[in-house]
Scaffold this motif. Structure first.
Motif, PDB file in Angstrom:
ATOM      1  N   GLN A   2      -2.325   7.862  -6.080  1.00 30.73           N
ATOM      2  CA  GLN A   2      -3.018   6.692  -6.841  1.00 30.73           C
ATOM      3  C   GLN A   2      -3.111   5.460  -5.985  1.00 30.73           C
ATOM      4  O   GLN A   2      -2.622   5.616  -4.845  1.00 30.73           O
ATOM      5  CB  GLN A   2      -2.002   6.675  -7.899  1.00 30.73           C
ATOM      6  N   PRO A   3      -4.094   4.651  -6.652  1.00 26.71           N
ATOM      7  CA  PRO A   3      -4.524   3.638  -5.998  1.00 26.71           C
ATOM      8  C   PRO A   3      -3.110   2.894  -5.563  1.00 26.71           C
ATOM      9  O   PRO A   3      -2.167   2.775  -6.277  1.00 26.71           O
ATOM     10  CB  PRO A   3      -5.268   2.849  -6.805  1.00 26.71           C
ATOM     11  N   ARG A   4      -3.112   1.937  -4.504  1.00 26.55           N
ATOM     12  CA  ARG A   4      -1.960   1.276  -4.111  1.00 26.55           C
ATOM     13  C   ARG A   4      -0.521   2.202  -3.994  1.00 26.55           C
ATOM     14  O   ARG A   4       0.529   1.295  -4.113  1.00 26.55           O
ATOM     15  CB  ARG A   4      -1.691   0.052  -5.142  1.00 26.55           C
ATOM     16  N   ALA A   5      -0.536   3.455  -3.482  1.00 25.26           N
ATOM     17  CA  ALA A   5       0.591   4.134  -3.662  1.00 25.26           C
ATOM     18  C   ALA A   5       0.713   4.564  -2.053  1.00 25.26           C
ATOM     19  O   ALA A   5       0.426   5.783  -1.773  1.00 25.26           O
ATOM     20  CB  ALA A   5       0.237   5.571  -4.393  1.00 25.26           C
ATOM     21  N   ASP A   6       0.938   3.760  -1.039  1.00 26.40           N
ATOM     22  CA  ASP A   6       0.693   3.987   0.422  1.00 26.40           C
ATOM     23  C   ASP A   6       2.139   4.686   0.484  1.00 26.40           C
ATOM     24  O   ASP A   6       3.217   3.928   0.191  1.00 26.40           O
ATOM     25  CB  ASP A   6       0.766   2.732   0.928  1.00 26.40           C
TER      26      ASP A   6
END
Length: 420
Positions: free
Chosen positions: A230-234
């Motif tokens: 998911q976005p911003r799920a580094d």
């Protein structure tokens, strides 16, 4: 405005806030000397690195000539001043930051130079205040009823905080020898409150459970803080990844170890042992953030048996009585120079303690998940808890054991009948 105040209310810290105090020290012919203090009056929420960034808007054309104990991030356009000594800051909306520890002595002031870090009121009452002094050029604009021009639109530069309008309070009093008390010319306060609705909705921690009477570990719920992909799920698969490839800023987004819950902090509550009159719990806080250390961390726990807490082995502890004398909430934090710094993810990226609690014979039970906490917060952020349906249960044999007296009586009656 009513909704904002309601959103900022925390039942565990109903009076918590950060207060900015603006003391007018002296009124010179063309300039004013002031002392600005930032007080963290929150019981468990602290200000960590990279620290506060105090901002405001001048009402007129004020210019900061000199500053001690802090500094403006930008000087701004000071071309109107052709002299050798240019003002410290000419911006209409200055942003002030704290000096780092070890700053030159001639740049310091009292309660300065902490790098913008403020401890909570509970953890260290000597380090929950920051202050600096400055001299600035007057402006003809002033507040009605006041002899001075007070800035407006204050900000702390911290996620989740909003500040109200300045209001005048009785002048601050101080003493140099303990006998004679002096007071400043005028004092104004600005109250800033925290609201989770003004910051990220993404949780920052999760909780897992285990017990000596249950073979399985109840993990953090799936996607507690985010989901992989998911976005911003580094995330990375190993903490051995070169640190040169990771962001180094203190306020960078968390880069966590890849997991099913994707949280930077995991709190594990293990019911370790049961004695006749006591029971023992082990708490482990694991940092899964690859790039960030947590200094002055704290953990707030809600559990009914905390009022009978007998001993804490390697954390500091203080109860947080929020409803009179009813004590079911407490704050834990690290011992100074021992475990008050939670290191980034790795072999040493965890802190742990054990608790010894007295059994309340009228209430204590291992059934229905009673031994597990009702709520846990890390650094003021509420953690995601497992569903009560998944809590460790007593084995079936325990239920049979509770009925053993009846079973024995039944067997005795049956044997009596058979041998008649």
């Amino acid at each position: 405005m009513v909704l904002l105040n309601a959103d900022g209310y925390d039942p565990l810290d109903p009076f918590g806030n950060i207060t900015i105090t603006w003391d007018f020290l002296s009124d010179n012919e063309d300039t004013i000397d002031v002392k600005v203090s930032i007080h963290n009056f929150q019981l468990f929420r602290h200000v960590e690195e990279p620290g506060w960034k105090l901002g405001w808007t001048w009402r007129g054309h004020e210019v900061i000539l000199a500053m001690f104990g802090a500094e403006a991030m930008e000087q701004g356009n000071c071309t109107l001043f052709r002299g050798q000594d240019k003002p410290h800051c000419c911006k209409k909306e200055p942003v002030i930051i704290d000096l780092m520890p070890g700053a030159p002595y001639n740049m310091q002031s009292a309660n300065c130079c902490k790098g913008g870090v403020l401890t909570s009121l509970t953890q260290d009452v000597t380090k929950h205040v920051a202050s600096f002094q400055m001299n600035y050029m007057k402006s003809s604009t002033s507040i009605s009823g006041s002899n001075f021009s007070m800035p407006e639109n204050f900000t702390l530069g911290l996620p989740g905080y909003s500040c109200a309008k300045p209001f005048e309070v009785p002048p601050t009093k101080f003493t140099k020898n303990g006998h004679r008390w002096l007071q400043v010319l005028e004092t104004w306060n600005v109250t800033c409150t925290y609201s989770p609705f003004l910051t990220s909705y993404t949780p920052k921690c999760c909780v897992s459970f285990s017990a000596f009477y249950h073979s399985d570990i109840v993990p953090c719920p799936l996607c507690s803080c985010n989901c992989q992909g998911q976005p911003r799920a580094d995330c990375i698969d190993s903490y051995k990844t070169s640190v040169l490839k990771l962001p180094q800023a203190n306020d960078a987004e968390p880069v966590v170890r890849c997991s099913h819950h994707m949280c930077p902090i995991r709190v594990h509550w293990h019911v370790k042992q049961s004695y006749r009159e006591y029971w023992r719990v082990k708490i482990t806080i694991t940092n899964l953030n690859i790039i960030k250390n947590y200094s002055q961390w704290n953990l707030v726990v809600l559990h009914p048996n905390l009022r009978n807490l007998t001993q804490v082995f390697s954390f500091n502890y203080q109860p947080l009585p929020t409803y009179g004398n009813f004590n079911d909430t407490g704050i834990f934090w690290g011992l100074k120079y021992y475990n008050d710094l939670l290191l980034a993810h790795g072999e040493d990226g965890n802190v742990q303690t054990e608790l010894l609690l007295n059994k309340d014979q009228g209430e204590f039970t291992f059934k229905e998940g009673w031994t597990f906490p009702r709520k846990i917060s890390f650094n003021g952020d509420e953690c995601v808890m497992p569903s009560p349906d998944h809590y460790p249960r007593l084995p079936n044999s325990s239920h049979i054991a509770t009925k053993s007296p009846l079973m024995c009586l039944f067997l005795m009656l049956l044997l009596t009948i058979l041998f008649l």
